[in-house]
Design a protein around this motif. Structure first.
Motif, PDB file in Angstrom:
ATOM      1  N   ALA A 203      64.618  15.077  60.918  1.00 13.21           N
ATOM      2  CA  ALA A 203      64.584  15.433  59.493  1.00 13.21           C
ATOM      3  C   ALA A 203      65.404  16.701  59.244  1.00 13.21           C
ATOM      4  O   ALA A 203      65.646  17.480  60.159  1.00 13.21           O
ATOM      5  CB  ALA A 203      63.155  15.653  59.044  1.00 13.21           C
ATOM      6  N   THR A 204      65.830  16.878  57.993  1.00 10.67           N
ATOM      7  CA  THR A 204      66.556  18.090  57.610  1.00 10.67           C
ATOM      8  C   THR A 204      65.561  19.209  57.338  1.00 10.67           C
ATOM      9  O   THR A 204      64.638  19.017  56.546  1.00 10.67           O
ATOM     10  CB  THR A 204      67.366  17.835  56.317  1.00 10.67           C
ATOM     11  N   PRO A 205      65.712  20.358  58.003  1.00  7.72           N
ATOM     12  CA  PRO A 205      64.767  21.449  57.742  1.00  7.72           C
ATOM     13  C   PRO A 205      64.784  21.877  56.271  1.00  7.72           C
ATOM     14  O   PRO A 205      65.807  21.780  55.607  1.00  7.72           O
ATOM     15  CB  PRO A 205      65.269  22.587  58.638  1.00  7.72           C
ATOM     16  N   VAL A 206      63.644  22.352  55.807  1.00  6.89           N
ATOM     17  CA  VAL A 206      63.550  22.930  54.463  1.00  6.89           C
ATOM     18  C   VAL A 206      64.282  24.267  54.456  1.00  6.89           C
ATOM     19  O   VAL A 206      64.668  24.779  55.509  1.00  6.89           O
ATOM     20  CB  VAL A 206      62.074  23.215  54.079  1.00  6.89           C
ATOM     21  N   SER A 207      64.444  24.845  53.273  1.00  7.83           N
ATOM     22  CA  SER A 207      64.891  26.232  53.244  1.00  7.83           C
ATOM     23  C   SER A 207      63.640  27.119  53.276  1.00  7.83           C
ATOM     24  O   SER A 207      62.551  26.691  52.861  1.00  7.83           O
ATOM     25  CB  SER A 207      65.809  26.464  52.041  1.00  7.83           C
ATOM     26  N   TYR A 208      63.786  28.325  53.824  1.00  8.19           N
ATOM     27  CA  TYR A 208      62.637  29.214  54.014  1.00  8.19           C
ATOM     28  C   TYR A 208      62.840  30.516  53.261  1.00  8.19           C
ATOM     29  O   TYR A 208      63.920  31.107  53.301  1.00  8.19           O
ATOM     30  CB  TYR A 208      62.443  29.545  55.502  1.00  8.19           C
ATOM     31  N   LEU A 209      61.770  30.949  52.594  1.00  7.35           N
ATOM     32  CA  LEU A 209      61.779  32.235  51.909  1.00  7.35           C
ATOM     33  C   LEU A 209      60.488  32.952  52.295  1.00  7.35           C
ATOM     34  O   LEU A 209      59.398  32.473  51.971  1.00  7.35           O
ATOM     35  CB  LEU A 209      61.842  32.007  50.389  1.00  7.35           C
TER      36      LEU A 209
ATOM     37  N   THR B 258      61.109  20.781  49.781  1.00  4.32           N
ATOM     38  CA  THR B 258      62.500  21.209  49.962  1.00  4.32           C
ATOM     39  C   THR B 258      62.605  22.686  50.349  1.00  4.32           C
ATOM     40  O   THR B 258      63.601  23.109  50.934  1.00  4.32           O
ATOM     41  CB  THR B 258      63.339  20.993  48.683  1.00  4.32           C
ATOM     42  N   GLU B 259      61.594  23.485  49.974  1.00  8.10           N
ATOM     43  CA  GLU B 259      61.634  24.909  50.339  1.00  8.10           C
ATOM     44  C   GLU B 259      60.216  25.405  50.586  1.00  8.10           C
ATOM     45  O   GLU B 259      59.297  25.072  49.849  1.00  8.10           O
ATOM     46  CB  GLU B 259      62.278  25.737  49.224  1.00  8.10           C
ATOM     47  N   VAL B 260      60.062  26.203  51.632  1.00  5.89           N
ATOM     48  CA  VAL B 260      58.779  26.808  51.954  1.00  5.89           C
ATOM     49  C   VAL B 260      58.845  28.288  51.611  1.00  5.89           C
ATOM     50  O   VAL B 260      59.718  29.006  52.092  1.00  5.89           O
ATOM     51  CB  VAL B 260      58.456  26.602  53.450  1.00  5.89           C
ATOM     52  N   VAL B 261      57.934  28.721  50.736  1.00  5.51           N
ATOM     53  CA  VAL B 261      57.824  30.135  50.357  1.00  5.51           C
ATOM     54  C   VAL B 261      56.470  30.598  50.862  1.00  5.51           C
ATOM     55  O   VAL B 261      55.431  30.041  50.481  1.00  5.51           O
ATOM     56  CB  VAL B 261      57.908  30.303  48.826  1.00  5.51           C
ATOM     57  N   ARG B 262      56.450  31.609  51.730  1.00  3.55           N
ATOM     58  CA  ARG B 262      55.192  32.025  52.349  1.00  3.55           C
ATOM     59  C   ARG B 262      55.330  33.449  52.853  1.00  3.55           C
ATOM     60  O   ARG B 262      56.387  34.065  52.717  1.00  3.55           O
ATOM     61  CB  ARG B 262      54.848  31.066  53.504  1.00  3.55           C
ATOM     62  N   GLY B 263      54.256  33.984  53.453  1.00 11.35           N
ATOM     63  CA  GLY B 263      54.255  35.365  53.901  1.00 11.35           C
ATOM     64  C   GLY B 263      55.102  35.587  55.147  1.00 11.35           C
ATOM     65  O   GLY B 263      55.310  34.677  55.958  1.00 11.35           O
TER      66      GLY B 263
END
Ligand SMILES: [Zn+2]
Length: 296
Positions: A213-219, A189-194
């Motif tokens: 597909a529905t994109p994930v949220s990005y952090l 559901t969410e991608v947390v990365r550099g």
């Protein structure tokens, strides 16, 4: 967080086994873990082993041992991208058949000579497969996205508009395709990365749409760099994490992410340190810089 969906949080850490874990990747692992666990979420680990020439034998196992020794225990089954090559190829075949993707014979040199961006040269040539890359037609480019930390984040227009490679000339699958297909398949559901992965985000969101597909949220977390401002990476010989110093490493990574553990916490067990991190995790204290010089 918003209440638009009640979908449980699923996050992940997805290292490539091109060397042992270094401080930069520990930050991505820790940040994604704390963001997931502070929302009672699931945290998965996926080994992105689709680039054999860059892989180091034993690196995947070494990375997993380092995660374990730092208390970063993943939920569910490990996924290895090398087990999913047929899935990627099936999707590419579908897009070739539908005309959404095409073979391209341009060399890196030719693209460089035409200004560094691919100009659609092979779009309508109906080339056959031999020795060619596969590009996806970008009809509706993604020119910006909402980052959880950085807000509205523009993508350079030429980059966004470029028909991009989904399978390379050497037959290897492109990172963007594999990562999006896997994140969809694992229900992330969410991608947390550099923050080094901010620019590919436009292409990845385009892939989500293309795949229905529905994109994930990005952090995107700040990236740890060397003194010279270059990314800490396996390629520039960033030191491997010392598993015997797990407490110090975790506390150092937490400081980097804006948390302020007491010096004494470094002597606690990794599980206790992580529990403190989950308790104190806050998006508001993460530095908004896209890069920060590593503290060593
Ligand atoms: Zn071409």
């Amino acid at each position: 967080m918003n209440n638009m969906t009640s979908k449980p949080y699923v996050g992940r850490f997805a290292p490539s086994p091109s060397g042992p874990l270094h401080f930069g990747s520990l930050i991505a692992a820790l940040g994604s873990y704390l963001q997931a666990k502070s929302q009672q979420g699931t945290w998965l680990v996926r080994i992105e082993d689709i680039d054999p020439p860059r892989e180091v034998p034993g690196a995947a196992d070494a990375i997993l041992r380092t995660l374990e020794s730092h208390g970063l225990l993943w939920d569910g089954e490990l996924v290895y991208q090398s087990n999913r090559l047929d899935t990627y190829q099936t999707q590419i075949d579908r897009w070739i058949a539908s005309g959404d993707a095409y073979y391209c014979q341009c060399t890196r040199k030719q693209i460089k000579e035409s200004g560094g961006f691919y100009a659609g040269t092979c779009r309508d040539l109906a080339l056959s497969q031999d020795g060619t890359a596969v590009r996806l037609k970008v009809d509706e480019p993604v020119l910006a996205f909402q980052d959880v930390l950085h807000g509205n984040t523009p993508i350079p227009e030429q980059l966004a508009r470029e028909d991009f490679i989904i399978r390379r000339r050497d037959g290897l699958f492109a990172y963007n395709l594999a990562v999006v297909m896997d994140d969809i398949s694992e229900g992330i559901t969410e991608v947390v990365r550099g923050a080094d992965l901010i620019e590919p985000t436009g292409r990845q969101i385009f892939l989500y749409r293309k795949l229905g597909a529905t994109p994930v949220s990005y952090l995107h977390l700040p990236l740890a760099t060397g003194e010279d401002g270059g990314k800490l990476s396996k390629q520039n010989h960033a030191p491997a994490i010392d598993n015997r110093l797990a407490g110090d490493n975790l506390c150092q990574a937490m400081h980097f992410l804006g948390l302020t553990p007491d010096a004494g916490l470094a002597h606690a067990s990794p599980a206790e340190i992580l529990a403190w991190g989950v308790e104190n995790w806050s998006l508001s204290t993460i530095p908004k810089n896209t890069s920060i010089i590593a503290p060593f």
